[in-house]
Design an enzyme around this catalytic site. Structure first.
Site, PDB file in Angstrom:
ATOM      1  CG  MET A 283      -1.919   1.298   1.244  1.00 34.23           C
ATOM      2  SD  MET A 283      -2.865   1.113  -0.099  1.00 34.23           S
ATOM      3  CE  MET A 283      -3.207   3.083  -0.146  1.00 34.23           C
ATOM      4  CD  GLU A 317       2.316  -0.815  -3.717  1.00 27.40           C
ATOM      5  OE1 GLU A 317       1.739   0.336  -3.411  1.00 27.40           O
ATOM      6  OE2 GLU A 317       1.680  -1.736  -3.767  1.00 27.40           O
ATOM      7  CG  HIS A 320       0.163   3.737  -6.340  1.00 28.82           C
ATOM      8  ND1 HIS A 320      -0.606   4.122  -7.063  1.00 28.82           N
ATOM      9  CD2 HIS A 320       0.257   2.456  -6.064  1.00 28.82           C
ATOM     10  CE1 HIS A 320      -1.308   2.978  -7.572  1.00 28.82           C
ATOM     11  NE2 HIS A 320      -1.106   1.877  -6.689  1.00 28.82           N
TER      12      HIS A 320
HETATM   13 ZN   LIG Z   1      -1.628  -0.091  -6.434  1.00 26.43          ZN
END
Ligand SMILES: [Zn+2]
Length: 847
Positions: A283, A317, A320
């Site tokens: 995350m 990640e 992102h």
């Molecule tokens: Zn993702």
């Protein structure tokens, strides 16, 4: 006295509220509420404090000062999904305690306490534990998509970005991680300390994060970037083997993205944490990425695929940080956009890091089968979905946004060209940085860099569903190739390649805009196979013409090029599922191909196809007939001199499909010795094998369980083993008791443990017994969606249904759907997705 207000469906409702009407605020954050707040509220800042007790049972108290500007006077709706109204302790404005209304998870601040311009509301509260993931000596927040408001009062929508100034008081021996760097630590009384974090840049509430507990840290500088990793791993060898790689992979991804986007890493620092049993693979919280530890800490001798996935996850990640964190979707219906960018960039990033890997092949094998796994079902969802309320945001996630969207993106880049696409993306990031943007706002920018009408193109790709099924036929005498649709699925315009085999793997690209479509092509030999979609970029399966079909099935003629070969295999698997090939013909073909396949990635796809056919389509009689040839082929690979990765993958498949006594004895001895012919098992592989053995020989359950637990060192893994044993137990009442415990949401954590245990519970060899658990599992679904994390409903359903293929099981699912007409549409789609193989198996049996 509290004022009462009215709240209607109009987006302007709050503006026209009069003091004498009454307000009704729905549960969750509706799109209307979000739009309304976005049009009135700006410049949000949160000053947050949490007091984290050492004891997991003690409640977590907090305070937040919410500062914001209002452009008109109106009551302010703050989200706080506490368990009860008593969890709001006190609300203050300008240091004075005020009255407020608590309704459906919102604190409504009356208009009289609000003024145009700057406002500050302070709330003292008790956090809801639901998203705090509290364990004995650590906890971590996980607030995506709409869970921030369970932990503290806030405006829980992605387009009200805010800066966060966080302080925590925590047990003195613990460490803490959040989005901002630690600026100060202060010793407090009674074994506690106060940790102060740097104020963040503007971020969305779902990206705010902190983790505290018994974590060890290690800091490393790579190039110009400094990283700190937080972990709980006790195996030093495992750490030493992996940590340097993890630091390097983060640094490489960062540098690559800085160059590609033309924007330096937009946040102040970048740390990451390896969490045992973390719900997702990763995350992307700005500055504080979370990972499931097992996804990054690879066992000894990882396969090439595992290494690739490790690098890809990190790149995802890190990507992102720009795509999602720097520029964020306005509303969660566009959540796929950050995912497709992260996925797309990750694929671009890992390529140069793994020059020995065939990346076209890995793109194809990592995205197409997963996209089809949903898009071929009657529960398929489009890439762009409706979302009326943030409560249902979690149901938007799935294989379509993670896998079909990258395929669409690949086609988009081909349509635009690499450089124009990159320029468009840079303009988009620069225009909307530290802000929000929608997919259509991106399309509008990209449209300026191409002659094609991107709006129309986007409409079909992102708003329609279905995996196309296409047949091609040839009239080789006149050099004619014709495509036609096998069903009514909408057909997105796409590039595909064809390779007439006489052209030595040379291929021709064609733009397939609609169906039917015919094409003149020179150089097709009269009797040779014709490879259509040979570069694997086309979406859907292409059923070969009769000559190609004959060459494949009778003469075992396959393309030499692995990408073209793999593309054919993908098509054949889909054709099997659509009932276009008989089961015995397909299995025979698979076994033969597995034996000859030299490309490990394709072999793994074939292994998976074989497992699927064996467990989900073959009946008992067919399994008995197939077991020996399948197991002999797999043993041959396991005991061969092939590369260890290939042998390992064969062993893993063998462990999951074996049914004969001979294989049981041999695998039992592999489990005892932890190796076979120089191929040693990792701890995870050994544990999985133990479960497989126990499922097949219940009478050996105790001795195997004992033999396994003695060899597991890590206490987190011992705990997981204990948990899973409940589901593997030979005692049916024990298994039922375990399942009944799952009725309590508190027992459905960690979610990956639950999913894994459910899979053992519903193992095909036990499906006659576990069929009775399907209905109660489905009954729990709506609650699981409310209390679980975003991937849980689908993985719950997958794990519940994977072992079942009987008409009785299908009957349970269909009756349940009939009895629950009010099930939310998104959940119904998830169920239809997970039940797809069950439907197909029954369709085949009835043929
Ligand atoms: Zn993702």
């Amino acid at each position: 006295m509290q004022q009462k207000f009215s709240y209607t469906l109009s987006a302007l409702a709050l503006v026209i509220i009069s003091a004498c009407s009454s307000i009704v605020v729905d549960e969750g954050v509706s799109q209307q509420l979000a739009q309304n707040r976005k049009s009135t509220i700006s410049n949000v800042e949160y000053k947050l404090h949490f007091a984290i007790p050492k004891q997991r049972e003690d409640s977590i108290q907090g305070s937040v000062e919410i500062m914001f500007e209002l452009n008109r006077v109106a009551p302010v709706v703050i989200d706080f999904r506490a368990g009860s109204s008593s969890m709001v302790r006190e609300v203050k404005v300008e240091n004075k305690t005020i009255g407020y209304k608590f309704e459906n998870g919102h604190i409504v601040i009356p208009q009289k306490h609000i003024s145009i311009g700057k406002n500050a509301v302070r709330v003292y509260f008790v956090s809801n534990d639901g998203s705090l993931n509290r364990r004995n000596d650590f906890l971590y927040t996980l607030l995506v998509p709409d869970r921030a408001s369970t932990v503290f009062p806030c405006f829980d929508q992605p387009d009200l970005k805010a800066s966060f100034e966080l302080s925590l008081s925590i047990p003195a021996e613990w460490t803490a991680l959040s989005n901002g760097a630690i600026t100060n630590e202060l010793k407090l009384d009674e074994g506690y300390k106060q940790v102060q974090f740097k104020t963040t840049k503007p971020i969305s509430t779902y990206l705010f994060a902190f983790a505290v507990g018994n974590f060890k840290t290690e800091t490393r500088t790579v190039g110009t970037h400094e990283f700190t990793v937080y972990h709980r791993e006790t195996d030093n060898e495992l750490l030493n083997r992996n940590l340097p790689i993890l630091f390097d992979l983060h640094a490489q991804s960062l540098s690559w993205l800085e160059k590609y986007t033309g924007i330096a890493y937009p946040f102040d620092k970048l740390d990451f944490i390896l969490i045992p049993g973390f719900q997702y693979s990763g995350m992307e919280h700005p500055g504080a990425i979370y990972y499931r530890d097992s996804r990054l800490l690879l066992d000894k001798n990882p396969t090439e695929n595992e290494r690739l996935r490790q690098a890809n996850l990190i790149a995802h990640e890190v990507a992102h940080q720009w795509f999602g964190n720097l520029v964020t979707m306005r509303w969660f219906n566009d959540v796929w956009l950050k995912e497709v960018f992260a996925g797309f960039m990750a694929d671009l990033i890992v390529n140069p890091q793994y020059p020995s890997i065939n990346h076209k092949l890995s793109f194809m094998l990592s995205h197409f089968p997963s996209a089809y796994s949903v898009d071929r079902t009657r529960g398929a969802n489009p890439i762009v979905q409706q979302l009326d309320n943030m409560l249902y945001a979690g149901t938007l996630y799935g294989d379509i946004i993670y896998h079909k969207a990258p395929i669409m993106m690949q086609q988009l880049v081909m349509l635009m060209g690499d450089k124009p696409f990159q320029k468009g993306v840079q303009e988009y990031l620069n225009t909307y940085q530290m802000d929000n943007a929608s997919w259509m706002e991106l399309v509008n920018i990209l449209d300026g860099y191409t002659d094609v009408d991107l709006r129309e193109w986007s409409h079909i790709w992102t708003e329609k569903t279905g995996r196309p099924a296409i047949a091609y036929s040839t009239n080789r005498d006149v050099n004619k190739l014709c495509f036609e649709a096998l069903d009514t699925t909408s057909f997105p315009p796409m590039y595909i390649d064809i390779s007439p085999s006489g052209m030595n793997n040379e291929s021709e690209q064609l733009w397939l805009q609609h169906l039917p479509y015919s094409y003149e092509i020179m150089g097709i030999e009269l009797e040779a196979p014709l490879w259509v979609n040979s570069s694997g970029i086309g979406y859907g399966y292409f059923m070969p013409d009769s000559i190609t079909m004959e060459q494949i099935l009778l003469k075992h003629h396959w393309p030499n090029d692995p990408v073209a070969r793999s593309s054919q295999h993908l098509s054949f698997f889909e054709m099997f599922l659509d009932g276009k090939i008989r089961l015995d013909t397909y299995v025979k073909m698979l076994v033969k191909c597995i034996d000859k396949e030299t490309e490990p990635q394709i072999q793994i796809f074939l292994f998976n196809s074989l497992s699927t056919v064996f467990w989900r389509f073959a009946d008992q009689k067919q399994r008995d007939q197939l077991a020996v040839p399948i197991e002999e082929t797999l043993w041959r690979i396991v005991e061969s001199n092939l590369p260890v990765d290939q042998r390992r993958a064969a062993l893993s498949t063998l462990s999951s499909v074996f049914t004969t006594n001979e294989s049981f004895s041999k695998l039992h001895s592999v489990w005892v010795k932890e190796s076979i012919r120089g191929l040693s098992l990792s701890e995870n592989e050994r544990t999985r094998l133990a479960y497989e053995l126990m499922i097949r020989r219940p009478e050996l359950y105790h001795s195997i369980a004992l033999g396994e637990i003695e060899r597991i060192n890590n206490p987190d893994r011992v705990a997981q083993f204990d948990f899973t044993l409940n589901a593997v137990s030979p005692n049916p009442s024990h298994r039922i008791a375990f399942f009944e415990k799952l009725n309590n949401p508190a027992n459905r954590r960690p979610e990956p443990w639950v999913t894994d245990a459910l899979r053992w519970l519903h193992h095909p060899l036990r499906s006659n017994f576990s069929i009775r658990l399907i209905e109660p599992s489905l009954d729990m679904l709506p609650e699981i969606q409310r209390t679980g994390d975003i991937f849980f409903p689908k993985s719950w359903l997958d794990a519940t249904l994977w072992g079942h293929s009987s008409p009785e099981a299908l009957e349970v699912v269909e009756s349940w759907l009939e009895a629950n007409p009010n099930l939310s549409p998104n959940l119904k789609m998830k169920l239809l997705q997970s039940a797809d193989m069950l439907y197909r198996a029954n369709k085949r049996q009835s043929e």
